[in-house]
Design an enzyme around this catalytic site. Structure first.
Site, mmCIF file in Angstrom:
data_model
loop_
_atom_site.group_PDB
_atom_site.id
_atom_site.type_symbol
_atom_site.label_atom_id
_atom_site.label_comp_id
_atom_site.label_asym_id
_atom_site.label_seq_id
_atom_site.Cartn_x
_atom_site.Cartn_y
_atom_site.Cartn_z
ATOM 1 N N GLU A 1 0.828 -1.212 0.000
ATOM 2 C CA GLU A 1 0.000 0.000 0.000
ATOM 3 C C GLU A 1 0.865 1.267 0.000
ATOM 4 O O GLU A 1 0.481 2.292 -0.578
ATOM 5 C CB GLU A 1 -0.964 -0.011 1.182
ATOM 6 C CG GLU A 1 -1.952 -1.184 1.176
ATOM 7 C CD GLU A 1 -2.779 -1.281 -0.108
ATOM 8 O OE1 GLU A 1 -2.971 -0.244 -0.780
ATOM 9 O OE2 GLU A 1 -3.207 -2.407 -0.445
ATOM 10 N N HIS B 1 1.595 1.983 -3.566
ATOM 11 C CA HIS B 1 0.482 2.714 -4.200
ATOM 12 C C HIS B 1 0.500 4.193 -3.776
ATOM 13 O O HIS B 1 0.334 5.086 -4.602
ATOM 14 C CB HIS B 1 -0.858 2.112 -3.757
ATOM 15 C CG HIS B 1 -1.276 0.870 -4.489
ATOM 16 N ND1 HIS B 1 -1.415 0.824 -5.848
ATOM 17 C CD2 HIS B 1 -1.620 -0.369 -4.029
ATOM 18 C CE1 HIS B 1 -1.834 -0.400 -6.212
ATOM 19 N NE2 HIS B 1 -1.965 -1.146 -5.122
#
Lengths: 496, 496
Positions: B258, B261
């Site tokens: 994450e 991202h």
């Protein structure tokens, strides 16, 4: 109700407005509780756009027509009245004036901060004059008002007048000054010592919040610099507090205060959801709910008879040598002082009376801005017997005037007054209210407030709520009685 | 640029759209991370209203005219292209069809859940047929597409074609099947034992996130059921993860994923703020960023050479008897298995190849929905050598088809493919990249990705980014090379 019923059409309009306000509320909560600091600029812009779209909907002339049609078709008159008030007020004040006010407030912020840091009122005076001028222009948008201050007060206390507040505040200060003078000479209790871990404070805050009325599906408790409470929507109430490891009282009482605000909106009738009338009816009633749980309940012997053993269990050594009497004295310390936000239950309202008098005088023009510090200091001496050493500890202490916010301060003291009126009414209506509280049972009080205050949301005014519950209008006597009785006993004063 | 410059007018339009999308993003983050459960209904309504208002702005014909005028006036062609694509796509698909799709998805959810619980595909089949029919109607809105699946893929991978994906996936599975077969016979490493406290996992996650690229003014790390990353706006990136006290790897690798991202959108050129082009250009490129930090970096010896001592310090006894080699084997365990979300780095893409082939076949009509389970099970056996015991562990495992989401799955494997292409390019461009990572220095890689991928936001397509960084198009060979080399060494395979 068929699809072409004007009531359905109105509800659909209001639902969209409420959805945008919902988004605004989440953006606001997030900014104060969660948002990383570097997100500020983008958030300001996004929040401004959502507010503008909501404002466009509120001022849309079609909303006015729909209100008329839905009223004729039998829509709840309380909803019609509340929304029509928002609509007409928003239409009366031109968008350019609103923008000028926002700009002036933004300009005044850093000036006020600098002035407070350096205790230099002269630096802030031009910004205050500008803010005052803008508020006079707002007041002028309501030429039918008996007093220009009425138009400002009305934003926060719909349908209350300056004359009514002045009369009530006059009676309040006359009633409280003897008590304050009598207490001023008394010795202060020992402060609480020790360390109170944040985790234990949070545990106790959560337990108290749940007991007062929230289930964990419907609320959350967070930390923010300035504690606040916000219902985002039905079933979603956010309460914030703050914890000081050297002082368990500020956090716990702050939690109780905000839980009181939150419980109010939590208990509004679900049938009002989506109408924008499912919030608090006025800041005075709102503040009465926070004060009632913070003061009448949260500073009472009955409340701590139940909760103090649990506090001792959670805080261990720190409270081991402190008995309930000593703890209650610490909870109820009274000392006339300079700073409003640090004031106790007895002296707090005097700080508000002062601000109200000065605001009205400045708006009328009977007090010049340049003469404000002298007027402040003289009146502080009369009301509380304290000498103001400098403007940072006097006229510059609050942020409100830097925003040009006039008419807001009175609601704090109205909250205290109303809380005492409702407390007397609840005590008369609920058998053994004190007993229930001393058993940790908040249900009877919660139910009474829900039935008589909360469920109505914005469909009843302050005055209507007071008359229905107490049989009369706004009245400072219950607050004077409550404080005189309670603190007379605590401080061993001879009844006069 | 003067106020009547069409570029300024376009930017103002886009800013309002971006502000509404900002509000949507906060509502979404809040719902997954903070909102009390009872707030769900009101949030659904408010979120829907904000999205509708954004959609109205996106489809406004005036936006189309402004795009033309601003383009002629010299606006960034990358911005024009990205926004025009959104505008035209949104206008092509009728609002009623969008509403039908949303309703069908809502209807299918509980049916799919029930079907998965009872492993009863026949129960879900009618809903899937309905979803498929609706997606065929979406595809029909784009009659110029060479293949109907192109129109669906294009939502997630702008300008990529079904033919290109098919060709690349064919090469990928041919390249990986020998490696998977060779590993399948090898013994598995011992699993990690012990308890890994959440606090220590969070500390390590925060330290790694900061090292990779965030400052604490600009991000936050929370827990959610399904980890995700969301840039709310410039300077405000939200990452979520989850922690399992019995397994430190799932949480840490999820955080790395994450953070990858989040770092992508965090590093988009600030000049693109407010244009709606300051996000990821495609899901494939987005997923390449998460996979690169999770796999090429986060499952490497170099990365743990720096971080493993810190992990041992934080987790104490649990890792005391585990040396770096044993830990790396645990991080890199490979085992052909039934469930996509539990798959390892080597076998993961095969799960996607399967889904892509079946989606295309269903959309074309060459595979009937009723024959889907048999086709699934046969292909799982070919691709991964596993036998599917029931549909709950097979065709019913993922939520995507219950939403009717076709064209999304391929982006997961495209991410793996692109991550290996970029990793090779970065390795060639950065002197001693491995050395930097083994010293805990993420700066060279972060800077290279920022310059070559991140800063462009949506102004470059996947293909343009690949050609600029690697000199060629999408290519599965680097992924096959990377996996064969790395796992060949880890599993002691003889080079073929």
């Amino acid at each position: 109700m068929s699809a072409d019923d004007p009531r359905a059409a109105l509800r659909e309009r209001l639902r969209e407005l409420d959805d945008l306000q919902h988004a605004s509320r989440v953006l606001g909560w997030d900014q104060q509780v969660a948002m990383p600091a570097a997100g500020t600029a983008a958030r300001g812009r996004a929040g401004g756009t959502v507010e503008r779209l909501a404002h466009e909907r509120l001022t849309d002339p079609e909303l006015g027509s729909l209100l008329d049609a839905a009223e004729a078709a039998g829509e709840d008159p309380g909803v019609i009245r509340a929304v029509r008030r928002d609509h007409e007020r928003a239409r009366r004040v031109p968008g350019e004036l609103v923008a000028e006010i926002a700009q002036a407030a933004a300009d005044a912020q850093p000036v006020w901060q600098k002035a407070r840091e350096t205790s230099d009122f002269a630096l802030f005076a031009p910004a205050l004059k500008r803010n005052l001028e803008l508020r006079r222009r707002v007041a002028a948008c309501f030429p039918e008002a008996a007093h220009p201050y009425d138009a400002l007060l009305d934003q926060f206390e719909p349908e209350m007048t300056t004359a009514e507040v002045r009369s009530v505040f006059d009676r309040l200060q006359a009633g409280l000054r003897p008590l304050i003078a009598a207490i001023a000479g008394k010795p202060l209790p020992d402060p609480l010592g020790g360390v109170y871990p944040v985790d234990a404070q949070r545990t106790l805050s959560l337990e108290i919040g749940r007991t007062i009325g929230f289930d964990d599906e419907s609320w959350r408790l967070d930390v923010s610099t300035h504690p606040f409470s916000q219902k985002v929507g039905p079933g979603d109430v956010r309460v914030t507090t703050r914890y000081d490891e050297a002082d368990p009282l500020s956090g716990l009482l702050s939690t109780l205060h905000e839980v009181g605000h939150g419980l109010y909106e939590f208990q509004v009738d679900p049938a009002l959801a989506g109408t924008t009338a499912d919030t608090g009816t006025s800041l005075g009633i709102h503040e009465s709910q926070s004060r009632l749980w913070e003061n009448q309940v949260g500073r009472s012997r009955a409340f701590w008879a139940h909760w103090y053993p649990r506090a001792q269990e959670l805080f261990g050594d720190a409270l081991a040598g402190v008995d309930l009497d000593a703890f209650l004295r610490a909870v109820n310390v009274v000392r006339p002082s300079l700073i409003r936000v640090e004031a106790d239950e007895v002296t707090y309202a005097m700080h508000i009376v002062l601000r109200f008098e000065l605001e009205v005088a400045m708006l009328e023009g009977s007090l010049e801005v340049d003469d404000l510090p002298a007027a402040w200091n003289a009146r502080m001496s009369e009301l509380l017997g304290v000498d103001v050493p400098d403007d940072a500890h006097g006229v510059l202490q609050d942020i409100h005037w830097s925003f040009g916010e006039l008419g807001y301060f009175p609601t704090y003291a109205l909250g205290s007054i109303i809380s005492a009126q409702l407390w007397e009414a609840a005590g008369a209506a609920i058998p053994d209210l004190e007993g229930a509280i001393s058993r940790g049972d908040a249900a009877p009080l919660r139910a009474w407030l829900g039935e008589n205050v909360h469920r109505h949301g914005r469909t009843r005014t302050t005055d209507e709520i007071l008359r229905a519950t107490t049989g009369g209008p706004l009245d400072p006597d219950p607050l004077v009685r409550y404080l005189t009785t309670k603190f007379g006993a605590l401080y061993g004063l001879v009844p006069s």
